[in-house]
Design a protein around this motif. Sequence first.
Motif, PDB file in Angstrom:
ATOM      1  N   ALA A   1     -12.531 -38.756   6.209  1.00  0.00           N
ATOM      2  CA  ALA A   1     -13.222 -37.745   7.008  1.00  0.00           C
ATOM      3  C   ALA A   1     -14.123 -38.359   8.077  1.00  0.00           C
ATOM      4  N   GLN A   2     -14.297 -39.687   8.042  1.00  0.00           N
ATOM      5  CA  GLN A   2     -15.150 -40.356   9.020  1.00  0.00           C
ATOM      6  C   GLN A   2     -14.423 -40.489  10.365  1.00  0.00           C
ATOM      7  N   PRO A   3     -15.076 -40.148  11.484  1.00  0.00           N
ATOM      8  CA  PRO A   3     -14.426 -40.217  12.808  1.00  0.00           C
ATOM      9  C   PRO A   3     -13.873 -41.597  13.140  1.00  0.00           C
ATOM     10  N   VAL A   4     -14.621 -42.651  12.811  1.00  0.00           N
ATOM     11  CA  VAL A   4     -14.160 -44.004  13.127  1.00  0.00           C
ATOM     12  C   VAL A   4     -12.869 -44.309  12.368  1.00  0.00           C
ATOM     13  N   PHE A   5     -12.835 -43.978  11.069  1.00  0.00           N
ATOM     14  CA  PHE A   5     -11.651 -44.249  10.256  1.00  0.00           C
ATOM     15  C   PHE A   5     -10.449 -43.463  10.756  1.00  0.00           C
TER      16      PHE A   5
ATOM     17  N   ARG B   1     -11.095 -56.706   4.287  1.00  0.00           N
ATOM     18  CA  ARG B   1     -12.392 -57.319   4.579  1.00  0.00           C
ATOM     19  C   ARG B   1     -13.472 -56.850   3.600  1.00  0.00           C
ATOM     20  N   CYS B   2     -13.250 -55.664   3.033  1.00  0.00           N
ATOM     21  CA  CYS B   2     -14.209 -55.104   2.075  1.00  0.00           C
ATOM     22  C   CYS B   2     -13.792 -55.372   0.631  1.00  0.00           C
ATOM     23  N   GLY B   3     -12.860 -56.297   0.450  1.00  0.00           N
ATOM     24  CA  GLY B   3     -12.452 -56.688  -0.896  1.00  0.00           C
ATOM     25  C   GLY B   3     -11.775 -55.587  -1.678  1.00  0.00           C
ATOM     26  N   GLY B   4     -11.109 -54.661  -0.959  1.00  0.00           N
ATOM     27  CA  GLY B   4     -10.425 -53.569  -1.628  1.00  0.00           C
ATOM     28  C   GLY B   4     -11.355 -52.510  -2.185  1.00  0.00           C
ATOM     29  N   ASN B   5     -12.614 -52.546  -1.814  1.00  0.00           N
ATOM     30  CA  ASN B   5     -13.637 -51.633  -2.328  1.00  0.00           C
ATOM     31  C   ASN B   5     -13.871 -50.503  -1.331  1.00  0.00           C
ATOM     32  N   TRP B   6     -13.462 -49.281  -1.703  1.00  0.00           N
ATOM     33  CA  TRP B   6     -13.593 -48.152  -0.780  1.00  0.00           C
ATOM     34  C   TRP B   6     -15.043 -47.726  -0.577  1.00  0.00           C
ATOM     35  N   LYS B   7     -15.903 -48.010  -1.554  1.00  0.00           N
ATOM     36  CA  LYS B   7     -17.327 -47.710  -1.361  1.00  0.00           C
ATOM     37  C   LYS B   7     -17.904 -48.589  -0.259  1.00  0.00           C
ATOM     38  N   LYS B   8     -17.472 -49.837  -0.203  1.00  0.00           N
ATOM     39  CA  LYS B   8     -17.944 -50.737   0.849  1.00  0.00           C
ATOM     40  C   LYS B   8     -17.374 -50.334   2.205  1.00  0.00           C
ATOM     41  N   VAL B   9     -16.117 -49.866   2.217  1.00  0.00           N
ATOM     42  CA  VAL B   9     -15.527 -49.350   3.461  1.00  0.00           C
ATOM     43  C   VAL B   9     -16.342 -48.165   3.956  1.00  0.00           C
ATOM     44  N   LEU B  10     -16.709 -47.269   3.033  1.00  0.00           N
ATOM     45  CA  LEU B  10     -17.492 -46.092   3.400  1.00  0.00           C
ATOM     46  C   LEU B  10     -18.861 -46.492   3.944  1.00  0.00           C
ATOM     47  N   ARG B  11     -19.490 -47.472   3.311  1.00  0.00           N
ATOM     48  CA  ARG B  11     -20.789 -47.944   3.794  1.00  0.00           C
ATOM     49  C   ARG B  11     -20.684 -48.491   5.212  1.00  0.00           C
ATOM     50  N   PHE B  12     -19.622 -49.240   5.479  1.00  0.00           N
ATOM     51  CA  PHE B  12     -19.385 -49.764   6.826  1.00  0.00           C
ATOM     52  C   PHE B  12     -19.217 -48.630   7.827  1.00  0.00           C
ATOM     53  N   LEU B  13     -18.367 -47.665   7.504  1.00  0.00           N
ATOM     54  CA  LEU B  13     -18.079 -46.568   8.428  1.00  0.00           C
ATOM     55  C   LEU B  13     -19.317 -45.730   8.707  1.00  0.00           C
ATOM     56  N   GLN B  14     -20.080 -45.418   7.668  1.00  0.00           N
ATOM     57  CA  GLN B  14     -21.287 -44.616   7.847  1.00  0.00           C
ATOM     58  C   GLN B  14     -22.327 -45.360   8.664  1.00  0.00           C
ATOM     59  N   SER B  15     -22.454 -46.657   8.445  1.00  0.00           N
ATOM     60  CA  SER B  15     -23.421 -47.468   9.198  1.00  0.00           C
ATOM     61  C   SER B  15     -23.037 -47.564  10.666  1.00  0.00           C
TER      62      SER B  15
ATOM     63  N   HIS C   1     -25.348 -59.933  29.585  1.00  0.00           N
ATOM     64  CA  HIS C   1     -24.225 -60.182  28.685  1.00  0.00           C
ATOM     65  C   HIS C   1     -23.935 -58.924  27.877  1.00  0.00           C
ATOM     66  N   ALA C   2     -22.791 -58.922  27.201  1.00  0.00           N
ATOM     67  CA  ALA C   2     -22.369 -57.753  26.432  1.00  0.00           C
ATOM     68  C   ALA C   2     -21.861 -58.185  25.065  1.00  0.00           C
ATOM     69  N   VAL C   3     -21.884 -57.237  24.114  1.00  0.00           N
ATOM     70  CA  VAL C   3     -21.461 -57.492  22.739  1.00  0.00           C
ATOM     71  C   VAL C   3     -20.589 -56.338  22.271  1.00  0.00           C
ATOM     72  N   ALA C   4     -19.590 -56.647  21.444  1.00  0.00           N
ATOM     73  CA  ALA C   4     -18.717 -55.611  20.898  1.00  0.00           C
ATOM     74  C   ALA C   4     -18.527 -55.819  19.408  1.00  0.00           C
ATOM     75  N   LEU C   5     -18.308 -54.707  18.700  1.00  0.00           N
ATOM     76  CA  LEU C   5     -18.038 -54.715  17.271  1.00  0.00           C
ATOM     77  C   LEU C   5     -16.670 -54.089  17.046  1.00  0.00           C
ATOM     78  N   ASP C   6     -15.796 -54.774  16.283  1.00  0.00           N
ATOM     79  CA  ASP C   6     -14.468 -54.211  16.065  1.00  0.00           C
ATOM     80  C   ASP C   6     -14.384 -53.493  14.718  1.00  0.00           C
ATOM     81  N   SER C   7     -13.236 -52.898  14.437  1.00  0.00           N
ATOM     82  CA  SER C   7     -13.069 -52.056  13.262  1.00  0.00           C
ATOM     83  C   SER C   7     -13.051 -52.840  11.960  1.00  0.00           C
ATOM     84  N   SER C   8     -13.068 -54.160  12.031  1.00  0.00           N
ATOM     85  CA  SER C   8     -13.138 -54.987  10.834  1.00  0.00           C
ATOM     86  C   SER C   8     -14.508 -55.623  10.653  1.00  0.00           C
TER      87      SER C   8
END
Length: 491
Positions: free
Chosen positions: A68-72, A86-100, A335-342
């Motif tokens: 349900a997260q827009p980024v995902f 990258r999150c070690g197969g842990n969906w809670k960690k994926v969710l924490r990343f997406l929400q952050s 200068h500029a900085v970017a964050l990717d989906s991983s």
Amino acid sequence: MMAERNRCISIEELPLHLIMEILSSGRLGAADLACLETSCRMFRGSHDMFPHKFRSMVEFAAFTLCRAQPVFASLPPSARRDLLDRCGGNWKKVLRFLQSVEQSSGTVATSAGNMQVTTGRYHTLLINDSSVYSCGSSLCGVLGHGQDVKQCVAFSQINFPCLSRVIHVSASHNHAAFVMQSGEVFTCGDNSSFCCGHGEIGRAIFRPTRIEAMTGVPCIQVATGLSFTVFLTRNGSVYTCGTNTHGQLGHGDNMDRPIPKNVEMFEGLGRVIQIAAGSSYTLAVTYDGTVHSFGSCTNFCLGHGDQHDELLPRAIQSFKRRNIHVVRVSAGDEHAVALDSSGCVYTWGRGYCGALGHGDENDKTSPELLISLKSQLAVQVCARKRKTFVLMDDGSAYAFGWMGFGSLGFSDRGSSDKVMKPRPLDSLKSHYISQISTGLYHTVAVTNRGLVFGFGDNERAQLGHEWLSGCLEPTEIIIQQKEESDMAAES
């Protein structure tokens, strides 16, 4: 019957489908789900109700919330797999990343309410739930407290001429912009370049004033550059106004715009999900993970491998060639900085003082992966004057570049030293940093408990301390409560 009706019911007595509805309602964050899984045995089991790849109902709930997260939702299948790995197969960690990530360009949820901090040249703005506060120098009315206020030595509440709450704020050199829950945009500060969007009114705007030209065009985000402003609407369109010397407004010419005008080229490029404004250039991320840049390329900030100004949005091909799906960008002065989906970080532009974090001062003409942070999972990037901050999913922060009056937060380094590679901000390691913003010579961070810390220059009270000239290490800033602000206003 009455006694039976009032009997307390254990959550274990509820049907599993009802428990799942509660877990995946969207009211629980990744940390809440982790606590439930740790504290209650029933949440650690799958109860033969879910696919075997989910080891518990909490994991399945986290997966449901991720979808349900827009980024995902914007990620292709390969990017989703990479993130899960990258999150070690842990969906809670994926969710924490997406929400952050979702909160990194807006308000963040803290135990003290929703908050957002943004730092300007000599001032700071802060959203704290339904109120907005400012401190520092009120040059040209940028603090929004009226013509008579020249400086605020503590965070003081800004009064708005409407009941709608502020959901997003942006501060730059000499003007500020506020997005309301209604989608309306208010601006204040120096309008000599028409960057406040109120037409050909060259005078300063001392109190937040609604942009009438944007009536009926609800916005969700705004980005203030040096003498220009960028608006992101709810439907993913981009509007710009102000100075256009280098094409930073994206209309294909160098004409200034006194009121916001739609950047028509984005209509054919896809929905924009995030914007960033540098000193004289603009970055925009579209739904498909493409970064578009336009404006001045003096310091290679556009990322195209050359120093040609771009009058229209142009995709950064370096990302596209490598199938890198970008989710957030930050535009510094040089200068500029970017964050990717991983959760990987890329920098480009001028490398002076180590602002790019690659261990040298070499310029990068196109985005380059920050290898030293590759093992970490980044959730926010923030660039400004010759310095960069990166927040990680565990609440830690890394900084590199020019110390500039102590604005990197390392008390063991001189106020004009250079930090050439990402270094953890150990002075805040006991706190979970939810958001950070850095200005010309000062930096402010917000924790998940709603505490606010500032460090760097405070000569103009931009850190909200009356008697300190500066802070070499993070120092807590006390927010003046609403009733105190009201009393001060009445006196």
